[in-house]
Motif scaffolding. Sequence first.
Motif, short mmCIF file in Angstrom:
data_model
loop_
_atom_site.label_atom_id
_atom_site.label_comp_id
_atom_site.label_asym_id
_atom_site.label_seq_id
_atom_site.Cartn_x
_atom_site.Cartn_y
_atom_site.Cartn_z
N ARG A 117 -36.05 -19.48 32.72
CA ARG A 117 -35.10 -18.92 33.68
C ARG A 117 -34.55 -17.59 33.16
O ARG A 117 -33.86 -17.53 32.14
N GLU B 237 -23.94 -16.67 33.27
CA GLU B 237 -24.44 -16.71 34.64
C GLU B 237 -23.82 -15.65 35.54
O GLU B 237 -24.02 -15.68 36.76
N ARG C 284 -33.53 -20.56 28.90
CA ARG C 284 -32.74 -19.54 29.59
C ARG C 284 -32.79 -18.25 28.79
O ARG C 284 -32.50 -18.24 27.59
N ALA D 14 -28.94 -20.97 37.78
CA ALA D 14 -29.14 -22.20 37.01
C ALA D 14 -28.68 -23.44 37.76
O ALA D 14 -29.19 -24.54 37.53
N ALA D 15 -27.71 -23.28 38.65
CA ALA D 15 -27.30 -24.38 39.53
C ALA D 15 -27.98 -24.20 40.88
O ALA D 15 -28.49 -23.14 41.20
N GLY D 16 -28.01 -25.27 41.68
CA GLY D 16 -28.61 -25.16 42.99
C GLY D 16 -29.91 -25.92 43.09
O GLY D 16 -30.27 -26.73 42.22
N SER E 126 -32.33 -25.89 40.14
CA SER E 126 -31.77 -26.20 38.82
C SER E 126 -32.77 -27.02 38.02
O SER E 126 -33.65 -27.70 38.57
N TYR E 127 -32.62 -26.97 36.69
CA TYR E 127 -33.54 -27.72 35.85
C TYR E 127 -33.44 -29.22 36.11
O TYR E 127 -34.45 -29.93 36.17
N ASP E 128 -32.21 -29.72 36.31
CA ASP E 128 -32.04 -31.16 36.56
C ASP E 128 -32.73 -31.59 37.84
O ASP E 128 -33.35 -32.65 37.91
N GLU F 251 -36.01 -26.52 29.55
CA GLU F 251 -35.58 -25.29 30.21
C GLU F 251 -35.31 -24.24 29.14
O GLU F 251 -34.72 -24.55 28.10
#
Length: 406
Positions: free
Chosen positions: A122, A129, A192, A102-104, A107-109, A190
């Motif tokens: 996702r 996570e 999840r 979810a990060a990286g 990521s959605y942002d 997003e």
Amino acid sequence: MYDLLKGLTVVEGSAFIAGPTCGLYLAQLGARVIRFDNIGGGPDFRRWPLAPGGASLYWEGLNKGKQSVAIDLSRPEGRDLAQRLAAAPGPDAGLFVTNFPAAGFLSYDALRALRQDLICVRVMGWADEGPGVDYTINSAVGVPLMTGHPDDGRPVNHVLPAWDLLTGAFAAFNLVAALINRHRTGQGREIRIPLSDVAASALANMGMTAEILAGAGERPRQGNTLFGAFGRDFLTRDGKRLMVVAITPRQWTGLIEVLGVGEAVAAVESARGVDFRKDEGLRYAHADALMPIFEAGFARADSAALLPRFDELGVCWGPYQTLSEALEDPRLFKDNPIFTELTQVSGARYPVAGYAATLPQDERRPPTPAPALGAHTEAVLADLLGLDGGEIARLHDAGVVASAGT
């Protein structure tokens, strides 16, 4: 394959089962599904089982009908391309399926900065996570400790990755639902979907958690016996083992008639003051008296005599057979119209599954083989991202992207 989703463009950045299964179902319904992988293949590219030449039958089975783009995801320029693919323009694009963290960079942002109405589904292991796969989630929710025979205390993992498959189907459903909402509101989102939540909610939805909370205790291990109803494996006189289930009144009365055990069953009903025809749960509760009666009934009869009568009277049964034997079963594989014999990318030729649902009013088209890794790199970069030939050649020369065979 069908055309219900024709015109949609879905980008998939995933591996293993749940994410690729989501993309597979969407492709089988007509969506253009573009999967990107690292150059040389992702973590599932060589996963067993393998074709004689070493190619993964697993990979080509889960990626039928998709397009393949190969990118060096370790490099900033490659990551930028992956982001741009995920957020591709167009009213029926901007649809992304992934099991990346979810990060990286995915990521959605980060993706929403490129496209505000992006829809990202996702797939995750745990909701917090943490890493998890079907088999570790399954052990955590307790299913292997319910499975197996009562005289053996070892946990029994299932062979079928059920939570992965459920999650893949659930992901496809959520993507289409979010797209319908985007068409109505213009809003992306997003979604999840942790395997852990799919597993936990499934057990809760079937009443299994409430059963414990109500004080019934842990579900007992009972081999092949169906919980809460009449069902178990039985051995016929000619050595055939059958799984037989009697849930409805018709199934129950038909089974009794074929086996000729009506008097013995009636004697149990009289002695215990019950009526097994009206309540399937009573058949389970009084299995100690019923099972020996039915075991003896099966032991007196040959399968050749039983099975036509079972079918005539609506008794629910299934044979125990190996997968090799099942391949000769006309209802499952041999004459099943969802299968088409194709030569896959591995070079192996075998029956390939199409879409599992049948739409009687629509024409069923045969499945399309899985692509060679990177087979569509140039075409996708050109028509989806609008890159010209010179830019694509530069990316090739720099090793940022690759095509099939390079």
